[in-house]
Design a protein around this motif. Sequence first.
Motif, PDB file in Angstrom:
ATOM      1  N   ILE A  55       0.821  -1.189   0.024  1.00 55.60           N
ATOM      2  CA  ILE A  55       0.096   0.014   0.059  1.00 55.60           C
ATOM      3  C   ILE A  55       0.882   1.298   0.061  1.00 55.60           C
ATOM      4  CG2 ILE A  55      -1.678   1.332   1.434  1.00 55.60           C
ATOM      5  CD1 ILE A  55      -2.771  -1.167  -0.169  1.00 55.60           C
ATOM      6  N   PRO A  56       1.990   1.411   0.916  1.00 54.63           N
ATOM      7  CA  PRO A  56       2.854   2.613   0.646  1.00 54.63           C
ATOM      8  C   PRO A  56       3.311   2.825  -0.523  1.00 54.63           C
ATOM      9  CG  PRO A  56       3.269   1.424   2.843  1.00 54.63           C
ATOM     10  CD  PRO A  56       2.192   0.606   2.041  1.00 54.63           C
ATOM     11  N   ALA A  57       3.997   1.745  -0.965  1.00 53.53           N
ATOM     12  CA  ALA A  57       4.355   1.636  -2.571  1.00 53.53           C
ATOM     13  C   ALA A  57       3.384   2.117  -3.624  1.00 53.53           C
ATOM     14  CB  ALA A  57       5.133   0.539  -2.918  1.00 53.53           C
ATOM     15  N   ILE A  58       2.183   1.703  -3.497  1.00 50.70           N
ATOM     16  CA  ILE A  58       1.370   2.177  -4.338  1.00 50.70           C
ATOM     17  C   ILE A  58       0.980   3.560  -4.324  1.00 50.70           C
ATOM     18  CG2 ILE A  58      -1.051   1.614  -5.166  1.00 50.70           C
ATOM     19  CD1 ILE A  58      -0.654  -1.336  -4.991  1.00 50.70           C
ATOM     20  N   ALA A  59       0.583   4.157  -3.088  1.00 54.77           N
ATOM     21  CA  ALA A  59       0.395   5.057  -2.676  1.00 54.77           C
ATOM     22  C   ALA A  59       1.575   6.358  -3.243  1.00 54.77           C
ATOM     23  CB  ALA A  59       0.255   5.307  -1.396  1.00 54.77           C
ATOM     24  N   SER A  60       2.662   5.810  -3.285  1.00 54.99           N
ATOM     25  CA  SER A  60       3.997   6.519  -3.657  1.00 54.99           C
ATOM     26  C   SER A  60       4.140   6.501  -5.428  1.00 54.99           C
ATOM     27  CB  SER A  60       5.008   6.315  -3.030  1.00 54.99           C
ATOM     28  OG  SER A  60       4.840   6.248  -1.756  1.00 54.99           O
ATOM     29  N   LYS A  61       2.898   5.797  -5.886  1.00 54.22           N
ATOM     30  CA  LYS A  61       3.083   5.565  -7.250  1.00 54.22           C
ATOM     31  C   LYS A  61       4.213   4.703  -7.884  1.00 54.22           C
ATOM     32  CE  LYS A  61       0.500   9.870  -8.105  1.00 54.22           C
ATOM     33  NZ  LYS A  61       0.520  11.023  -9.240  1.00 54.22           N
ATOM     34  N   GLU A  62       4.706   3.847  -6.857  1.00 55.25           N
ATOM     35  CA  GLU A  62       5.624   2.755  -7.031  1.00 55.25           C
ATOM     36  C   GLU A  62       5.078   1.576  -7.544  1.00 55.25           C
ATOM     37  OE1 GLU A  62       8.736   3.442  -7.530  1.00 55.25           O
ATOM     38  OE2 GLU A  62       8.874   5.382  -6.610  1.00 55.25           O
ATOM     39  N   TYR A  63       4.412   1.516  -8.813  1.00 56.63           N
ATOM     40  CA  TYR A  63       3.765   0.209  -9.138  1.00 56.63           C
ATOM     41  C   TYR A  63       4.205  -1.070  -9.597  1.00 56.63           C
ATOM     42  CZ  TYR A  63       0.151   4.050  -9.668  1.00 56.63           C
ATOM     43  OH  TYR A  63      -0.491   5.249  -9.687  1.00 56.63           O
ATOM     44  N   VAL A  64       5.623  -0.881  -9.402  1.00 58.86           N
ATOM     45  CA  VAL A  64       6.584  -2.124  -9.404  1.00 58.86           C
ATOM     46  C   VAL A  64       6.167  -3.203  -8.355  1.00 58.86           C
ATOM     47  CG1 VAL A  64       8.556  -1.449  -8.540  1.00 58.86           C
ATOM     48  CG2 VAL A  64       8.612  -2.929 -10.182  1.00 58.86           C
ATOM     49  N   ALA A  65       5.573  -2.645  -7.206  1.00 57.13           N
ATOM     50  CA  ALA A  65       5.192  -3.435  -6.010  1.00 57.13           C
ATOM     51  C   ALA A  65       4.295  -4.499  -6.241  1.00 57.13           C
ATOM     52  CB  ALA A  65       4.762  -2.543  -4.841  1.00 57.13           C
ATOM     53  N   VAL A  66       3.503  -4.339  -7.321  1.00 55.09           N
ATOM     54  CA  VAL A  66       2.615  -5.517  -7.791  1.00 55.09           C
ATOM     55  C   VAL A  66       3.249  -6.677  -8.343  1.00 55.09           C
ATOM     56  CG1 VAL A  66       0.388  -5.805  -9.250  1.00 55.09           C
ATOM     57  CG2 VAL A  66       0.499  -3.673  -8.309  1.00 55.09           C
ATOM     58  N   THR A  67       4.347  -5.905  -8.910  1.00 51.15           N
ATOM     59  CA  THR A  67       5.178  -7.104  -9.369  1.00 51.15           C
ATOM     60  C   THR A  67       5.965  -8.141  -8.500  1.00 51.15           C
ATOM     61  OG1 THR A  67       5.822  -5.607 -11.286  1.00 51.15           O
ATOM     62  CG2 THR A  67       7.166  -7.700 -10.939  1.00 51.15           C
ATOM     63  N   PHE A  68       6.286  -7.497  -7.524  1.00 49.09           N
ATOM     64  CA  PHE A  68       6.694  -7.947  -6.416  1.00 49.09           C
ATOM     65  C   PHE A  68       5.811  -9.238  -5.619  1.00 49.09           C
ATOM     66  CE2 PHE A  68       9.957  -4.617  -6.373  1.00 49.09           C
ATOM     67  CZ  PHE A  68      11.149  -5.155  -6.390  1.00 49.09           C
ATOM     68  N   LEU A  69       4.563  -8.761  -5.566  1.00 53.47           N
ATOM     69  CA  LEU A  69       3.420  -9.649  -5.160  1.00 53.47           C
ATOM     70  C   LEU A  69       3.390 -10.845  -5.951  1.00 53.47           C
ATOM     71  CD1 LEU A  69       0.685  -7.037  -3.827  1.00 53.47           C
ATOM     72  CD2 LEU A  69       2.143  -8.378  -2.414  1.00 53.47           C
ATOM     73  N   ALA A  70       3.275 -10.582  -7.165  1.00 60.18           N
ATOM     74  CA  ALA A  70       3.360 -11.776  -8.110  1.00 60.18           C
ATOM     75  C   ALA A  70       4.459 -12.705  -8.168  1.00 60.18           C
ATOM     76  CB  ALA A  70       3.204 -11.245  -9.693  1.00 60.18           C
ATOM     77  N   LEU A  71       5.579 -12.153  -7.998  1.00 55.85           N
ATOM     78  CA  LEU A  71       6.948 -13.073  -7.833  1.00 55.85           C
ATOM     79  C   LEU A  71       6.723 -13.692  -6.359  1.00 55.85           C
ATOM     80  CD1 LEU A  71       9.849 -10.695  -8.796  1.00 55.85           C
ATOM     81  CD2 LEU A  71       8.903 -12.661  -9.923  1.00 55.85           C
TER      82      LEU A  71
END
Length: 296
Positions: A55-71
């Motif tokens: 959530i902090p990453a997405i709130a900061s517009k760091e959408y690469v965090a979604v990739t880490f969840l997939a990994l």
Amino acid sequence: MSTNFLMIIIALLMGTMARVSMMRVDYRQYPTYPQAYLSHFTLGIIAAALGAVAIPAIASKEYVAVTFLALAAQHFRDVRNLERQSLDNIEITELVPRGTAYIEDIAKAFEARNYIAILTALATSTGIYLGDYFHLSIILQGFIGVIVGYSTLFLLIRMLRGKAIEDIAEVKEATIAFDGPLLTLAGVPVINIGLKASREIYLNNGKAVEIIPKDSYGRAILANLGQRQALQHNAATQLGIRRDIDEPDFSPIARINPETGSIVMALIPIDSDIEDFITVVRRTPILESSKKKPIK
């Protein structure tokens, strides 16, 4: 203290707590300790951290965090494979094996518990983020996050809680008798016991139960070979068994009555009465692979 820092710390603690709350050694002696405890605890922290920073990453517009969840999802699928392989490797050491269906259920459970840690941490950080969005105090934000995280954990555990044999069948004592050398349980032929000494042991020390399904759903589950193997393993593990590797006569045996769909099972336990046997059978979990929905 920044909101993002508070969000990550509390979510990490909640996610780790969720994983620790599901780590306990039961009659299956798995996970063993301390090595497996450390392994699962470490994986729980990693899972919680992934959920906490999303959530902090997405709130900061760091959408690469979604990739880490997939990994992470791929990694925890590999964890399931490792758990399965570990249990397969020690299967040959069991007097009464678990069976592949039971092993698969255990492996799936450990994978799912890591996802629960992720989702608990994610829900906690979401609650804190919403509190910050409405400009609440930091203390209130943390309180909301903990409540949301705990509620998520409670709902997930409740949703994933499986049923037991007692939910689909009635269990009662069965009579042990011999028709010549043929062992019969509640009138159902089971196995040929050639040695007279073995037949005497069954008559003097053996215990038997009959598992009667409540409906067609229960009958389909009890007909599953993996479910029957799980019944045999649970009974032998919890009650003990009077046998060694070279005594096949005394292996627990579960047979189906083709006329009624009920299961009969005999065991020669170590210092246990029939009530213990009935309780163990009633509390045996229903395996996911054995669940069927037959046409009524």
